[in-house]
Design a protein around this motif. Structure first.
Motif, PDB file in Angstrom:
ATOM      1  N   UNK A   1       0.825  -1.204   0.000  1.00 36.99           N
ATOM      2  CA  UNK A   1       0.000   0.000   0.000  1.00 36.99           C
ATOM      3  C   UNK A   1       0.861   1.257   0.000  1.00 36.99           C
ATOM      4  N   UNK A   2       1.996   1.213   0.689  1.00 38.22           N
ATOM      5  CA  UNK A   2       2.909   2.356   0.700  1.00 38.22           C
ATOM      6  C   UNK A   2       3.499   2.597  -0.694  1.00 38.22           C
ATOM      7  N   UNK A   3       3.950   1.529  -1.340  1.00 36.72           N
ATOM      8  CA  UNK A   3       4.531   1.670  -2.680  1.00 36.72           C
ATOM      9  C   UNK A   3       3.488   2.162  -3.679  1.00 36.72           C
ATOM     10  N   UNK A   4       2.266   1.660  -3.562  1.00 34.81           N
ATOM     11  CA  UNK A   4       1.206   2.098  -4.470  1.00 34.81           C
ATOM     12  C   UNK A   4       0.852   3.559  -4.226  1.00 34.81           C
ATOM     13  N   UNK A   5       0.863   3.979  -2.969  1.00 31.76           N
ATOM     14  CA  UNK A   5       0.573   5.374  -2.652  1.00 31.76           C
ATOM     15  C   UNK A   5       1.603   6.288  -3.304  1.00 31.76           C
ATOM     16  N   UNK A   6       2.862   5.884  -3.267  1.00 29.64           N
ATOM     17  CA  UNK A   6       3.926   6.664  -3.903  1.00 29.64           C
ATOM     18  C   UNK A   6       3.769   6.667  -5.423  1.00 29.64           C
ATOM     19  N   UNK A   7       3.400   5.535  -5.967  1.00 25.72           N
ATOM     20  CA  UNK A   7       3.159   5.421  -7.414  1.00 25.72           C
ATOM     21  C   UNK A   7       2.012   6.341  -7.832  1.00 25.72           C
ATOM     22  N   UNK A   8       0.883   6.296  -7.099  1.00 26.52           N
ATOM     23  CA  UNK A   8      -0.282   7.125  -7.449  1.00 26.52           C
ATOM     24  C   UNK A   8       0.003   8.610  -7.322  1.00 26.52           C
ATOM     25  N   UNK A   9       0.876   8.983  -6.389  1.00 28.52           N
ATOM     26  CA  UNK A   9       1.157  10.410  -6.140  1.00 28.52           C
ATOM     27  C   UNK A   9       2.234  10.964  -7.052  1.00 28.52           C
ATOM     28  N   UNK A  10       2.888  10.107  -7.827  1.00 34.26           N
ATOM     29  CA  UNK A  10       4.006  10.562  -8.656  1.00 34.26           C
ATOM     30  C   UNK A  10       3.519  11.429  -9.812  1.00 34.26           C
ATOM     31  N   UNK A  11       4.347  12.350 -10.241  1.00 40.17           N
ATOM     32  CA  UNK A  11       3.996  13.240 -11.351  1.00 40.17           C
ATOM     33  C   UNK A  11       3.762  12.457 -12.633  1.00 40.17           C
ATOM     34  N   UNK A  12       4.565  11.399 -12.848  1.00 40.00           N
ATOM     35  CA  UNK A  12       4.409  10.620 -14.078  1.00 40.00           C
ATOM     36  C   UNK A  12       3.061   9.896 -14.104  1.00 40.00           C
ATOM     37  N   UNK A  13       2.623   9.360 -12.968  1.00 41.59           N
ATOM     38  CA  UNK A  13       1.323   8.690 -12.895  1.00 41.59           C
ATOM     39  C   UNK A  13       0.195   9.683 -13.156  1.00 41.59           C
ATOM     40  N   UNK A  14       0.255  10.843 -12.526  1.00 40.19           N
ATOM     41  CA  UNK A  14      -0.796  11.839 -12.700  1.00 40.19           C
ATOM     42  C   UNK A  14      -0.874  12.323 -14.142  1.00 40.19           C
ATOM     43  N   UNK A  15       0.282  12.451 -14.790  1.00 39.88           N
ATOM     44  CA  UNK A  15       0.297  12.853 -16.203  1.00 39.88           C
ATOM     45  C   UNK A  15      -0.287  11.756 -17.084  1.00 39.88           C
ATOM     46  N   UNK A  16       0.045  10.494 -16.767  1.00 40.88           N
ATOM     47  CA  UNK A  16      -0.490   9.375 -17.533  1.00 40.88           C
ATOM     48  C   UNK A  16      -1.999   9.275 -17.358  1.00 40.88           C
ATOM     49  N   UNK A  17      -2.469   9.425 -16.157  1.00 39.41           N
ATOM     50  CA  UNK A  17      -3.914   9.398 -15.885  1.00 39.41           C
ATOM     51  C   UNK A  17      -4.634  10.502 -16.660  1.00 39.41           C
ATOM     52  N   UNK A  18      -4.053  11.694 -16.672  1.00 40.84           N
ATOM     53  CA  UNK A  18      -4.659  12.815 -17.391  1.00 40.84           C
ATOM     54  C   UNK A  18      -4.725  12.530 -18.892  1.00 40.84           C
ATOM     55  N   UNK A  19      -3.650  11.956 -19.446  1.00 47.77           N
ATOM     56  CA  UNK A  19      -3.630  11.642 -20.883  1.00 47.77           C
ATOM     57  C   UNK A  19      -4.680  10.581 -21.215  1.00 47.77           C
TER      58      UNK A  19
END
Length: 373
Positions: A310-328
């Protein structure tokens, strides 16, 4: 305390999450490990201990038999019911039902194995029939498979003839040759979870986009390395309405059920896919930390490594690259149409879907059972 049976043939993190959710909701669980449901597998005292069961058997054949035996021999209500299990187990049954009701699905051609021993030049006849309805490249799939097993992309008639010559009935493909049009995804597909309480309309639960790492890998399955990205389908009313309709066609009014629909966005051109892959490359390192954790802990109890997951996933979800991918991905969905290609009754969720969406389907399983108790 009301009790619910949890029927399984392998205890995975998904089943552990159900045990946790049941304890949190004050529902007692009767664990039932099953390998051969064709025999009487319930002791009298176990059968008397519950009226409702959650069927989480990983084997599709076993899942089908378990639901049928529990319903017909023991008079139990099952999540999911045997009729839903049967529909989900067969791509052909699902697609035929959807086509009948106007759901947009990929084109396909199916030829049963039954004619293989009777026809001279069977492979050539199959190729001719397939080419009459589809063009290369196309995708060959087992009619009852999952997790991407046996799914191959075929680029030419010569390769198709070779694949058909080698095709034999199997546990995941007992029926025949199932060829489907190849749809160039914009780097991802969707897995949308829907559920239904008795005598209510289907409802949306959560969704992940499953993103491939490269164009060369057309299968998006997360266990093959696809990246999960939580997507808020209510932002796309058209897709949500289609998902609820597609799910509803599979379910009877009295059913309590939860299913996972797989859908492909269709978009002309490759520019958007190229943009998705550029963003994926930036996310791979963070998600590979999750995959490494899961791989290294296969032999360890889930509760031991769940907090780290859960900690690793939280870091993954909060990363700039993840947020940019989600937006795209959300930008692509705004201009895409959707084709629905299969539905799953027993789906994985504890590692990827739960953490990417922050929605836990285990709670829904238990809530559905409480509706039936």
């Amino acid at each position: 305390m009301s009790k619910v049976a949890l029927v399984y043939d392998r205890l995975t993190p998904d089943e552990v999450e159900i045990l946790i959710a049941a304890e949190e909701q004050g529902v007692g669980i009767v664990p039932l490990f099953v390998k051969d449901p064709t025999r009487v597998f319930l002791r009298d005292e176990d059968a008397a201990a519950f009226n409702v069961a959650i069927n989480r058997c990983e084997s599709k054949g076993r899942a089908l038999r378990v639901s049928a035996v529990l319903e017909s021999q023991y008079g139990k209500r099952v999540v999911n019911p045997s009729r839903v299990e049967a529909l989900c187990a067969s791509k052909l049954e699902t697609l035929n039902l959807w086509v009948k009701h106007g759901v947009d699905v990929p084109k396909w051609v199916y030829i049963p194995f039954a004619s293989k021993e009777k026809e001279t030049g069977w492979e050539k006849n199959v190729a001719d029939k397939v080419e009459g309805g589809l063009s290369f490249p196309l995708v060959l799939k087992p009619t009852q498979g999952s997790w991407g097993k046996g799914v191959v992309k075929v680029g030419s008639r010569k390769a198709f003839l070779k694949a058909v010559h080698e095709a034999q009935p199997s546990s995941i493909n007992p029926d025949g040759v199932f060829a489907q049009e190849y749809i160039a995804k914009p780097g991802f597909d969707l897995r949308i979870l829907c559920f239904k309480k008795p005598y209510q309309e289907p409802r949306y639960l959560c969704c992940i986009a499953r993103v491939t790492r490269t164009k060369a890998e057309f299968r998006t399955n997360t266990h093959l390395g696809g990246l999960p990205v939580g997507i808020d389908i209510p932002l796309f009313p058209g897709i949500m309405a289609e998902a609820l309709r597609a799910a509803g066609l599979l379910l009877d009014p009295s059913d309590a059920a939860i299913v996972a629909l797989d859908a492909m966005p269709v978009l002309e051109g490759e520019d958007e896919a190229d943009a998705v892959y550029r963003l994926v490359r930036r996310c791979v390192r963070r998600f590979d930390a999750v995959r490494a954790l899961v791989r290294e802990n296969k032999a360890h109890r889930y509760m031991r490594w769940k907090p780290t997951l859960e900690k690793l996933f939280s870091e993954y979800r909060a990363s700039a690259c993840y947020l940019s991918l989600k937006e795209k991905i959300e930008d692509v969905l705004r201009v895409s149409r959707i084709k629905w290609h299969e539905v799953n009754s027993r789906f994985d969720y504890a590692v990827n879907t739960r953490n990417a969406t922050q929605v836990n389907p285990a709670h829904t399983y238990v809530e559905l059972c409480r509706e039936l108790i």
